[in-house]
Design a protein around this motif. Structure first.
Motif, mmCIF file in Angstrom:
data_model
loop_
_atom_site.group_PDB
_atom_site.id
_atom_site.type_symbol
_atom_site.label_atom_id
_atom_site.label_comp_id
_atom_site.label_asym_id
_atom_site.label_seq_id
_atom_site.Cartn_x
_atom_site.Cartn_y
_atom_site.Cartn_z
ATOM 1 N N ASN A 361 29.959 3.514 55.393
ATOM 2 C CA ASN A 361 30.817 3.351 54.213
ATOM 3 C C ASN A 361 32.282 3.669 54.472
ATOM 4 N N LYS A 362 32.566 4.412 55.559
ATOM 5 C CA LYS A 362 33.967 4.709 55.889
ATOM 6 C C LYS A 362 34.499 3.853 57.030
ATOM 7 N N LEU A 363 33.579 3.152 57.721
ATOM 8 C CA LEU A 363 33.990 2.364 58.891
ATOM 9 C C LEU A 363 33.755 0.871 58.703
ATOM 10 N N GLY A 364 33.314 0.487 57.512
ATOM 11 C CA GLY A 364 33.211 -0.940 57.206
ATOM 12 C C GLY A 364 31.890 -1.575 57.565
ATOM 13 N N THR A 465 31.153 3.703 68.588
ATOM 14 C CA THR A 465 30.382 4.596 67.731
ATOM 15 C C THR A 465 30.925 6.024 67.820
ATOM 16 N N LEU A 466 31.121 6.500 69.022
ATOM 17 C CA LEU A 466 31.589 7.875 69.219
ATOM 18 C C LEU A 466 32.992 8.087 68.655
ATOM 19 N N ALA A 467 33.927 7.202 69.003
ATOM 20 C CA ALA A 467 35.307 7.359 68.537
ATOM 21 C C ALA A 467 35.397 7.225 67.022
ATOM 22 N N GLY A 468 34.634 6.287 66.462
ATOM 23 C CA GLY A 468 34.669 6.081 65.014
ATOM 24 C C GLY A 468 34.124 7.256 64.238
ATOM 25 N N LEU A 469 32.965 7.724 64.627
ATOM 26 C CA LEU A 469 32.339 8.819 63.887
ATOM 27 C C LEU A 469 33.065 10.140 64.105
ATOM 28 N N PHE A 470 33.572 10.367 65.295
ATOM 29 C CA PHE A 470 34.412 11.553 65.511
ATOM 30 C C PHE A 470 35.684 11.440 64.683
ATOM 31 N N GLY A 471 36.222 10.228 64.606
ATOM 32 C CA GLY A 471 37.471 10.011 63.883
ATOM 33 C C GLY A 471 37.382 10.248 62.389
ATOM 34 N N VAL A 515 41.830 1.710 69.579
ATOM 35 C CA VAL A 515 41.235 0.602 68.823
ATOM 36 C C VAL A 515 40.641 1.108 67.513
ATOM 37 N N GLU A 516 39.944 2.245 67.577
ATOM 38 C CA GLU A 516 39.250 2.761 66.401
ATOM 39 C C GLU A 516 40.222 3.195 65.315
ATOM 40 N N MET A 517 41.393 3.649 65.704
ATOM 41 C CA MET A 517 42.373 4.123 64.723
ATOM 42 C C MET A 517 42.986 2.990 63.904
ATOM 43 N N THR A 518 42.639 1.736 64.252
ATOM 44 C CA THR A 518 43.060 0.606 63.408
ATOM 45 C C THR A 518 42.220 0.548 62.136
ATOM 46 N N ALA A 519 41.064 1.224 62.144
ATOM 47 C CA ALA A 519 40.237 1.306 60.933
ATOM 48 C C ALA A 519 40.838 2.354 60.003
ATOM 49 N N PRO A 520 40.852 2.096 58.701
ATOM 50 C CA PRO A 520 41.470 3.052 57.770
ATOM 51 C C PRO A 520 40.751 4.396 57.753
ATOM 52 N N GLY A 521 41.539 5.465 57.777
ATOM 53 C CA GLY A 521 40.973 6.806 57.650
ATOM 54 C C GLY A 521 40.503 7.433 58.935
#
Length: 695
Positions: A361-364, A465-471, A515-521
């Protein structure tokens, strides 16, 4: 001493939990009886577990537990005794509450370090087995690792909870019934045998005859014996059919837990179904029907399979064979329909449908995630000499099979079906293979992706997966790791190390995080992610048999490429076997401490003209002599040679510390000696941080 048997006969127990339930019940029962003193040194417990019962046999049991001496603390002596040594009202009240009757002179006076205390030394009489067993039973059923508790009502209206409703309780000490009860049932010697082959109640003569009498009633009560018998019959049947049996352990355990009296039959399905990918057929047979698939001697799936029944058919099993053939035909027809329908639509056309699949829900959505995986895969491919275009194509199609009918029915086939559909669509062979392999390694010990393109997509998928969920702050905590981040991290480490990829972990984290930081939040959590990888790396290397000191010495120098780590560790391990190792490690630690306290006081190079003492001159010469060889071997990756070449430094290093004052009064001499030690430190710590090896 006698033999005790306890059996709880129930409705069908959950098969996947049966083995664990039976062993836990036996262990808890035995531990409780042992704690109470009913067992002997040679007492043994045997666990039994079948579809409708768990049981335990314990040998060398006493009918009564032994008397036990005990000491009860009462009150301080100054409160419990008056000036004449008589009991005060406070002491009498305390003793009455504890049921103790004795004269004050019989009490022990013990100083606890602060004051004298009154103690009563008594003997606690033992209890009969029935009382001790009742307590052990009550405790055992409460401690069982029940996956899902079931509530049911007793005849007297009470509601109780257990894994399944209990029908009979057997409790025998040799041939005598022990007076205990459970879930409203009084213990006896009657139980039930095989549901179909033994209709009459079974009366257990004695504890020791339990297994034989149950087998006479067509029930093999021992889980291990039943499983072993079943496995042997499966192997024998496969041999008769000149086939190799596909027999995963989980399926073996589950089928053994479903059958009281395993009987193996063979059956078949129409050859037309062999046009369906074998993974689909095997999974259908295993998951839906609990069948064992067969391969021929060339490894090709046969249109025959083995099944385990618990009925000894009077017709030789013809009805069982034909009945199961009808059932499996319907299952396989579904699989063929899914496969044929899926092939009508190109895999690429399903990619847009990933926008309807929520990833987080936070990563699209999965489509948004796939776009990020593509960007990471392209950059990783360039770093590891893979084809960026093929890696990008594979990353784009990697999750498309999630929208297929087959994967919707069998999620375990994701990636596998993607490869089949990509091959059907005439995609490049490396693209198709990468779709299958990008999930690897799925578990510890699993195979790694086989091509550079597969590795690029697998690394990108796991790093996203790792960068997104840590982020977004979804870090694993304690035992909870719902997104399997530890497994993903170990997979990344294995690929970088075992495939000897020319890509540093720092670069990989940076690529993924950008790359992951292009996703909001999503925030930059590179440091936290790097520490997470380091912690996993420590665990992985220790599991390979290296000591904590050896692992730490290598991790501390932060090798750029993880593929260097195994070679460095082996070199360190061999170095620790050298007689000079301990002294050099201790000297290195001493040098490190001196340099820390003198931060900023070292020069750029040693001034030979300022070397005064013979020992510092000798050390400088030794370093100058060994450095060229160290540098050459280090550049060539000959880490074992580098550490072995440190051995001649032991004598001049020891002599230097014995004779030379580093903190000389002359600032120039001090600075030059610190610079000499700094040069020595750099020479000694190329492969690993030797101070970590000091005891």
């Amino acid at each position: 001493m006698a033999t005790l048997l306890i059996e709880i006969q129930t409705e069908e127990l959950p098969p996947k939990a049966l083995e664990n339930l039976s062993s836990a019940f036996a262990a808890s029962l035995f531990d409780s009886l042992k704690e109470q003193g009913f067992t002997a040194e040679d007492s043994k417990v045997t666990a039994f577990g079948a579809p409708r019962r768990i049981a335990a046999e314990v040998t060398a049991i006493s009918e009564r537990s032994p008397d036990k001496p005990f000491r009860q603390k009462l009150v301080p002596a100054k409160i419990g005794l008056d000036a004449d040594g008589n009991a005060t009202a406070a002491l009498k009240k305390k003793m009455a509450a504890l049921g103790i009757e004795c004269e004050p002179s019989q009490l022990a006076v013990v100083n606890d370090g602060k004051q004298d205390q009154l103690y009563y030394d008594g003997i606690k009489p033992g209890v009969l087995l029935a009382e001790g067993l009742q307590a052990a039973l009550d405790k055992a059923v409460k401690q069982l690792p029940i996956p899902k508790v079931m509530s049911y009502q007793l005849e007297d209206g009470r509601t109780v909870e257990f894994v399944r409703p209990v029908k009979h309780l057997v409790a025998l000490l040799d041939d005598k019934v022990v007076d205990v009860e459970l879930f409203g049932l009084k213990a006896g010697r009657d139980t039930r045998g095989h549901r179909f082959h033994c209709k009459a109640p079974v009366e257990i003569t004695s504890a020791e005859s339990y297994a034989k009498e149950m087998e006479a009633a067509k029930v093999i009560p021992s889980f291990d014996e039943r499983r072993n018998k079943m496995v042997q019959e499966l192997k024998d049947a496969a041999k008769r059919l000149d086939a190799e049996i596909i027999m995963p352990q989980d399926l073996v355990n589950e089928v053994a837990a479903l059958t009281e009296w395993p009987v193996v039959y063979d059956s078949s399905f129409d050859e037309e179904f062999l046009s369906v990918p074998e993974e689909c057929l095997i999974l259908t047979m295993q998951q839906n029907q609990k069948y064992f698939a067969l391969r021929d001697q060339n490894g090709k799936l046969k249109n025959r399979f083995l099944l385990v029944s618990q009925i000894e058919a009077t017709d030789g099993g013809d009805a069982i064979r034909s009945g199961n053939a009808r059932v499996v035909r319907a299952r396989l027809a579904d699989a063929k329909f899914f496969y044929d329908q899926d092939k009508l639509q190109p895999l690429e056309s399903r990619v847009s449908g990933l926008s309807n699949v929520v990833y987080h829900n936070k990563l699209g959505t999965q489509l948004e995630r796939s776009e990020r995986v593509r960007k990471i895969a392209q950059q990783v491919a360039k770093k590891i000499d893979a084809d960026p275009k093929l890696a990008d194509r594979a990353a784009m199609l990697a999750k498309a099979d999630l929208r297929t009918l087959m994967v919707g029915e069998f999620p375990e086939l994701q990636g596998i079906m993607g490869e089949y559909y990509a091959e059907h669509d005439k995609e490049d062979a490396k693209v198709a293979l990468a779709i299958r392999e990008h999930y690897q390694p799925r578990y510890a010990g699993d195979e790694l992706p086989s091509t550079r393109e597969s590795l690029a997509v697998a690394l990108a998928d796991k790093m996203e997966t790792l960068a997104g969920l840590f982020g977004i702050g979804q870090l694993p905590t304690g035992e909870k790791d719902p997104f399997a981040l530890r497994r993903h991290a170990l997979g990344v480490l294995r690929m970088l190390m075992e495939k000897e990829l020319p890509l540093s972990l720092d670069d990989l984290i940076q690529i993924a995080m950008q790359v992951e930081m292009t996703a909001p939040g999503v925030k930059d959590t590179s440091d936290e992610l790097r520490q997470f990888f380091t912690d996993r790396l420590r665990v992985m290397l220790k599991d390979k048999g290296y000591s904590a000191h050896e692992v730490e010495s290598v991790i501390e120098v932060r090798p750029e490429l993880l593929s260097d780590i195994p070679k460095r560790l082996k070199a360190v391990h061999d170095f620790m076997g050298m007689p000079e190792a301990e002294s050099l490690a201790a000297a290195n630690k001493r040098i490190e401490n001196i340099l820390k306290k003198s931060s900023g006081e070292t020069g750029s190079e040693v001034d030979a003209a300022l070397l005064v003492e013979p020992e510092e001159k000798a050390l400088y010469e030794a370093i100058s002599k060994v450095e060229p060889k160290l540098g050459a071997d280090y550049s060539a990756g000959h880490y074992d040679a580098v550490l072995k070449e440190l051995a001649p430094l032991k004598a001049p290093v020891d002599a230097f510390f014995n004779k030379v004052m580093v903190n000389a009064e002359d600032p120039k001499l001090k600075r030059n000696r610190l610079t000499l030690l700094n040069e020595l430190h750099k020479a000694m710590n190329k492969v690993a941080k030797l101070s970590c090896l000091a005891s």
